[in-house]
Scaffold this motif. Structure first.
Motif, short mmCIF file in Angstrom:
data_model
loop_
_atom_site.label_atom_id
_atom_site.label_comp_id
_atom_site.label_asym_id
_atom_site.label_seq_id
_atom_site.Cartn_x
_atom_site.Cartn_y
_atom_site.Cartn_z
N ALA A 1 0.83 -1.21 0.00
CA ALA A 1 0.00 0.00 0.00
C ALA A 1 0.86 1.25 0.00
O ALA A 1 0.56 2.24 -0.69
N GLN A 2 1.95 1.23 0.75
CA GLN A 2 2.84 2.38 0.79
C GLN A 2 3.53 2.61 -0.55
O GLN A 2 3.81 3.76 -0.92
N GLU A 3 3.81 1.54 -1.26
CA GLU A 3 4.39 1.70 -2.60
C GLU A 3 3.41 2.40 -3.54
O GLU A 3 3.80 3.23 -4.36
N ALA A 4 2.12 2.06 -3.37
CA ALA A 4 1.10 2.70 -4.22
C ALA A 4 0.94 4.18 -3.89
O ALA A 4 0.47 4.96 -4.73
N LEU A 5 1.30 4.57 -2.67
CA LEU A 5 1.16 5.97 -2.27
C LEU A 5 2.12 6.90 -2.99
O LEU A 5 1.91 8.11 -3.03
N ARG A 6 3.17 6.35 -3.54
CA ARG A 6 4.18 7.19 -4.18
C ARG A 6 3.64 7.93 -5.40
O ARG A 6 4.21 8.93 -5.82
N GLY A 7 2.54 7.45 -5.96
CA GLY A 7 1.98 8.12 -7.11
C GLY A 7 1.06 9.27 -6.75
O GLY A 7 0.62 10.01 -7.64
N TYR A 8 0.78 9.47 -5.45
CA TYR A 8 -0.15 10.53 -5.05
C TYR A 8 0.38 11.93 -5.37
O TYR A 8 -0.37 12.76 -5.90
N PRO A 9 1.65 12.28 -5.07
CA PRO A 9 2.12 13.66 -5.39
C PRO A 9 1.95 14.00 -6.87
O PRO A 9 1.58 15.14 -7.20
N ALA A 10 2.23 13.04 -7.76
CA ALA A 10 2.09 13.32 -9.19
C ALA A 10 0.61 13.55 -9.55
O ALA A 10 0.29 14.45 -10.33
N LYS A 11 -0.28 12.74 -8.98
CA LYS A 11 -1.71 12.92 -9.25
C LYS A 11 -2.19 14.27 -8.71
O LYS A 11 -3.01 14.94 -9.35
N ARG A 12 -1.69 14.65 -7.55
CA ARG A 12 -2.10 15.92 -6.97
C ARG A 12 -1.60 17.09 -7.82
O ARG A 12 -2.33 18.06 -8.06
N ALA A 13 -0.37 16.99 -8.30
CA ALA A 13 0.18 18.05 -9.15
C ALA A 13 -0.60 18.15 -10.45
O ALA A 13 -0.89 19.26 -10.94
N GLU A 14 -0.98 17.02 -11.02
CA GLU A 14 -1.76 17.02 -12.26
C GLU A 14 -3.13 17.64 -12.04
O GLU A 14 -3.63 18.39 -12.88
N TYR A 15 -3.74 17.33 -10.90
CA TYR A 15 -5.05 17.91 -10.58
C TYR A 15 -4.96 19.42 -10.42
O TYR A 15 -5.79 20.17 -10.96
N ASP A 16 -3.95 19.89 -9.67
CA ASP A 16 -3.79 21.34 -9.47
C ASP A 16 -3.54 22.06 -10.80
O ASP A 16 -4.07 23.16 -11.03
N GLU A 17 -2.76 21.43 -11.65
CA GLU A 17 -2.48 22.04 -12.96
C GLU A 17 -3.75 22.14 -13.80
O GLU A 17 -3.99 23.16 -14.47
N SER A 18 -4.57 21.09 -13.77
CA SER A 18 -5.82 21.10 -14.54
C SER A 18 -6.77 22.16 -14.01
O SER A 18 -7.43 22.87 -14.79
N MET A 19 -6.85 22.30 -12.68
CA MET A 19 -7.72 23.31 -12.11
C MET A 19 -7.24 24.72 -12.44
O MET A 19 -8.05 25.63 -12.67
N GLU A 20 -5.93 24.90 -12.49
CA GLU A 20 -5.39 26.21 -12.86
C GLU A 20 -5.74 26.55 -14.30
O GLU A 20 -6.07 27.71 -14.63
N ARG A 21 -5.68 25.56 -15.19
CA ARG A 21 -6.05 25.82 -16.59
C ARG A 21 -7.52 26.18 -16.71
O ARG A 21 -7.88 27.09 -17.47
N LEU A 22 -8.37 25.48 -15.98
CA LEU A 22 -9.80 25.79 -16.03
C LEU A 22 -10.07 27.19 -15.48
O LEU A 22 -10.89 27.95 -16.02
N GLU A 23 -9.39 27.54 -14.39
CA GLU A 23 -9.58 28.87 -13.81
C GLU A 23 -9.08 29.95 -14.76
O GLU A 23 -9.70 31.04 -14.88
N SER A 24 -8.00 29.68 -15.48
CA SER A 24 -7.47 30.64 -16.44
C SER A 24 -8.45 30.86 -17.59
O SER A 24 -8.68 31.99 -18.02
N ARG A 25 -9.06 29.77 -18.05
CA ARG A 25 -10.06 29.89 -19.12
C ARG A 25 -11.26 30.69 -18.65
O ARG A 25 -11.82 31.49 -19.39
#
Length: 447
Positions: free
Chosen positions: A176-200
């Motif tokens: 389970a802890q190995e699977a957690l390593r992908g969370y920062p990348a998913k969070r960064a991708e989410y924040d980037e997508s929300m920033e693009r939507l807010e910019s639009r």
């Protein structure tokens, strides 16, 4: 032939006693040992002593899942009735309150356990088995010697199989802890997508057809989880969000599967030898063997020497001293700490003396063929509350959990929150009162 050998044999023949050892070792204590061994918290004093119900270990029965338990992961909106075998047995053996018990689970590294080895093996297990072996060899009781060796082998098999299940829990946690390593990348991708939507949106571009990304949940956040036990007690779990699925709902798989299966076969062979040889052994060997097995079994069933033993805590509770918390290790990486909500949480003096009022009916709107009645602040003043002090209830626990509106909807769908308007109004009042209490505690802590 040693002189005392004939004396012991003559004494045995003279008593005329016979012990039904077959029924003793195959029928008694099986259920108790299934529960005690299956919870994976051994006794520091009795870990290396023989127990009744050895066939429970050889047959791997102590790992099977038990019915009657329900886990509600409120934060994730997941409910399951299939709990890991060790977890359901661990819950069975704890002295929980009706709703006030909290189990905080920590994932950390356990320190070395030299004390367990020195006390359990060198000071208890080795002398007891050595005494039995010496008795049978010096008295030339070879059936008794075979019985003692079979008992020693059954102890070794039990220790290995329990350790393998504990290692399986650790392996699940590491996965389970190995699977957690992908969370920062998913969070960064989410924040980037929300920033693009807010910019639009700020540029006045059309938002039609734009996909709103789903926010990933922080796996290290403490989830709101409760467990309904087979005796209708509700236990709160304070646990990282990633842990319930991997540790509590999934049976651990032994890392060394072939060694585990080999131990099962060896355990069955040792049990067969034990059943036959104890019946053929001399009477004095039978008596000593039965006494050792029965004493260790009874003490194990009462959790003597276990980290989760609450004998001393029960004595203190009897004299009016409520125990704050008690900790135990289930595996090398998983630790449980049992505590309780304060007893004064059950009291709601703010609600005493209120008169039951008529429910205020708000504005009703018809949507389709369904009638929707919004609940407003006026409803929160209409709950009939008895002046008589009530015992702790599930409604109190839900108020202490401080659930959000979405979490309340999840519990309503599961049937944990009744559709009774009276019940819901009382629940909302208690939740508001509890929030004010927490706010006052926080202010006192700051000052």
């Amino acid at each position: 032939m040693y002189p005392w050998s004939e004396s012991l044999n003559s004494w045995g023949r003279g008593t005329g006693l016979k012990i039904d050892a077959l029924g003793l070792v195959t029928l008694l204590g099986a259920e108790e040992m299934d529960r005690s061994i299956g919870r994976l918290v051994p006794s520091i004093y009795l870990k290396y002593l023989p127990l009744l119900g050895a066939f429970v270990i050889a047959g791997n029965r102590f790992t099977t899942k038990k019915p009657g338990f329900v886990l509600y992961n409120i934060s994730a909106g997941i409910m399951t009735t299939e709990l890991a075998g060790w977890f359901s047995r661990w819950l069975q053996t704890q002295d929980f309150k009706q709703v006030r018990s909290i189990v905080t689970w920590h994932v950390t590294e356990r320190p070395h356990r030299w004390r367990e080895f020195i006390i359990g093996f060198l000071l208890v297990g080795l002398p007891v088995h050595g005494m039995l072996i010496a008795l049978t060899v010096l008295a030339a009781d070879w059936w008794g010697f075979a019985n003692v060796i079979a008992m020693v082998i059954s102890v070794a098999v039990r220790c290995i199989m329990v350790a393998q299940n504990q290692a399986g829990i650790d392996a699940n946690i590491h996965e389970a802890q190995e699977a957690l390593r992908g969370y920062p990348a998913k969070r960064a991708e989410y924040d980037e997508s929300m920033e693009r939507l807010e910019s639009r949106r700020q540029k006045g571009q059309a938002m039609e057809g734009a996909k709103i990304p789903i926010e990933p949940q922080d796996p290290n956040k403490i989830a709101k989880v409760i467990v309904l036990t087979e005796d209708s007690k509700v236990v709160t779990l304070a646990v990282p969000a990633y842990l319930p699925r991997w540790a509590f709902a999934t049976n651990p798989q032994p890392p060394n599967r072939y060694i585990y299966q080999a131990c099962q076969w060896i355990g069955w062979a040792a049990f067969a030898v034990h059943v036959i040889s104890i019946g053929m052994a001399a009477l004095y060997t039978q008596i000593v063997s039965v006494v050792v097995i029965l004493v260790s079994t009874v003490l194990t069933a009462h959790r003597i020497g276990c980290e989760d033993s609450q004998i001393w805590e029960s004595i203190r509770s009897h004299w009016g001293h409520e125990v704050q918390e008690n900790s135990c290790w289930v595996s090398s990486n998983l630790k449980a700490t049992v505590s309780t909500y304060p007893e004064e949480y059950v009291d709601w003096p703010e609600l005493e003396g209120k008169k039951p009022l008529t429910v205020h009916v708000g504005i009703e709107e018809k949507i389709g063929q369904q009638w929707i009645r919004p609940i407003g602040p006026s409803d929160l003043e209409s709950t009939p509350i008895s002046k008589k002090k009530k015992p702790e209830s599930r409604q109190d626990l839900l108020a202490w959990l401080d659930l959000t509106t979405e979490e309340d909807k999840v519990l309503t769908a599961w049937g944990l929150i009744p559709h009774s308007l009276e019940w819901q109004n009382a629940y909302r009042e208690k939740k508001n009162i509890h929030r004010r209490r927490l706010g006052m505690i926080a202010l006192e802590f700051i000052h």
